[in-house]
Design a protein around this motif. Sequence first.
Motif, PDB file in Angstrom:
ATOM      1  N   ALA A  71       0.504  -1.271  -0.074  1.00 34.37           N
ATOM      2  CA  ALA A  71       0.176  -0.267   0.161  1.00 34.37           C
ATOM      3  C   ALA A  71       0.735   1.144   0.302  1.00 34.37           C
ATOM      4  N   SER A 109      -3.876  10.360   0.192  1.00 34.39           N
ATOM      5  CA  SER A 109      -4.492   9.053  -0.573  1.00 34.39           C
ATOM      6  C   SER A 109      -4.163   8.098   0.415  1.00 34.39           C
ATOM      7  N   THR A 121      -3.744   4.074  -1.033  1.00 32.10           N
ATOM      8  CA  THR A 121      -4.257   2.978  -2.142  1.00 32.10           C
ATOM      9  C   THR A 121      -3.179   1.412  -2.164  1.00 32.10           C
ATOM     10  N   ASP A 140     -12.928   3.385  -0.820  1.00 33.46           N
ATOM     11  CA  ASP A 140     -13.050   2.680  -2.259  1.00 33.46           C
ATOM     12  C   ASP A 140     -13.631   3.354  -3.568  1.00 33.46           C
ATOM     13  N   LYS A 156      -9.907  -1.329   0.520  1.00 34.19           N
ATOM     14  CA  LYS A 156      -8.967  -0.837  -0.790  1.00 34.19           C
ATOM     15  C   LYS A 156      -8.348   0.209  -0.783  1.00 34.19           C
ATOM     16  N   SER A 157      -8.562   1.675  -0.839  1.00 31.41           N
ATOM     17  CA  SER A 157      -8.478   2.736  -1.024  1.00 31.41           C
ATOM     18  C   SER A 157      -8.884   3.740   0.052  1.00 31.41           C
ATOM     19  N   SER A 191      -8.909   8.120   0.398  1.00 30.50           N
ATOM     20  CA  SER A 191      -9.071   9.849   0.347  1.00 30.50           C
ATOM     21  C   SER A 191      -8.830  10.790   0.972  1.00 30.50           C
TER      22      SER A 191
END
Length: 201
Positions: free
Chosen positions: A79, A98, A100, A140, A189-190, A192
Motif C-alpha cells: 500500500a 491518499s 491506496t 474505495d 482498498k483505498s 483519500s
Amino acid sequence: MKLSKAAKRVMSLALATAVTVGSVAVAPAPKKADAASKYTAYLCFATKKWNHRNNHNDSGFSTKVLTEKKKVNAKAKKAKFKNATVKMSKSSKTYTVSLTGLKSGAISKDGGWNSLYVDTNIPAKYKKKFKVSKLTVKVDGKTVKTIKNPVITPDPGASDAYCQVLVINTWNSRCNKRTNATSVKMPKKSISVSFTVKKFK
C-alpha cells in the motif's frame, strides 16, 4: 623624479591595500532566506486496533501502515501513501492525500477510527492564514463524507508546532461536534481526503 625600487614596492602595496579595503566596503550584504512558500500535507490515522500512521514529526511516522508494535502491517506492505504539496496563494485550490493498494482485511476489520486527519508541516503561526473551506472523504472510490469548514489545529490555547485538518479525532471535542468515529467506514482498498484551501497567504 624617479622613485627607488623600495619606494615603488611601498606604493604598490599601498594601492593593493586600498583596492582590497574598497572591495570589502562595497560587497553586498547577504540576503535573508525567504520564508517557505510551499508545504507538505500527509494522510494520517489511527484505527481502533491501532494500525496507524502518525504525524510527520513523530517517531512513529512512516511511509507504510504500521501496527501497534510499530511493525509494517503485513497486508499493507504494498500500500502507498500519496502526499500533497500545499502552496501559499490567494487563490482557492483543492489538494488530495491518499492511501491506496490495501489488501482486503488490512484495516477494513479494525472496528472504526480513533483518528483520521490531514497532517501538515505548516507552522502553527500560519493557522489564521490557512483557510480550508471544504473537506471530502472517499472510501474505495466513493464519497462517504463531506465537511464544510473543518476543524484545524492547534486548538485554542494549545502549543502544537504544526497545523492539522481534522476529519475524526476521538480525543478532540471540537472535532467530535462535527464528525463522530463511525461516520466514515473502513476502507477495503483505498481512502483519500481532499481539502479545498480557500486562501493561504
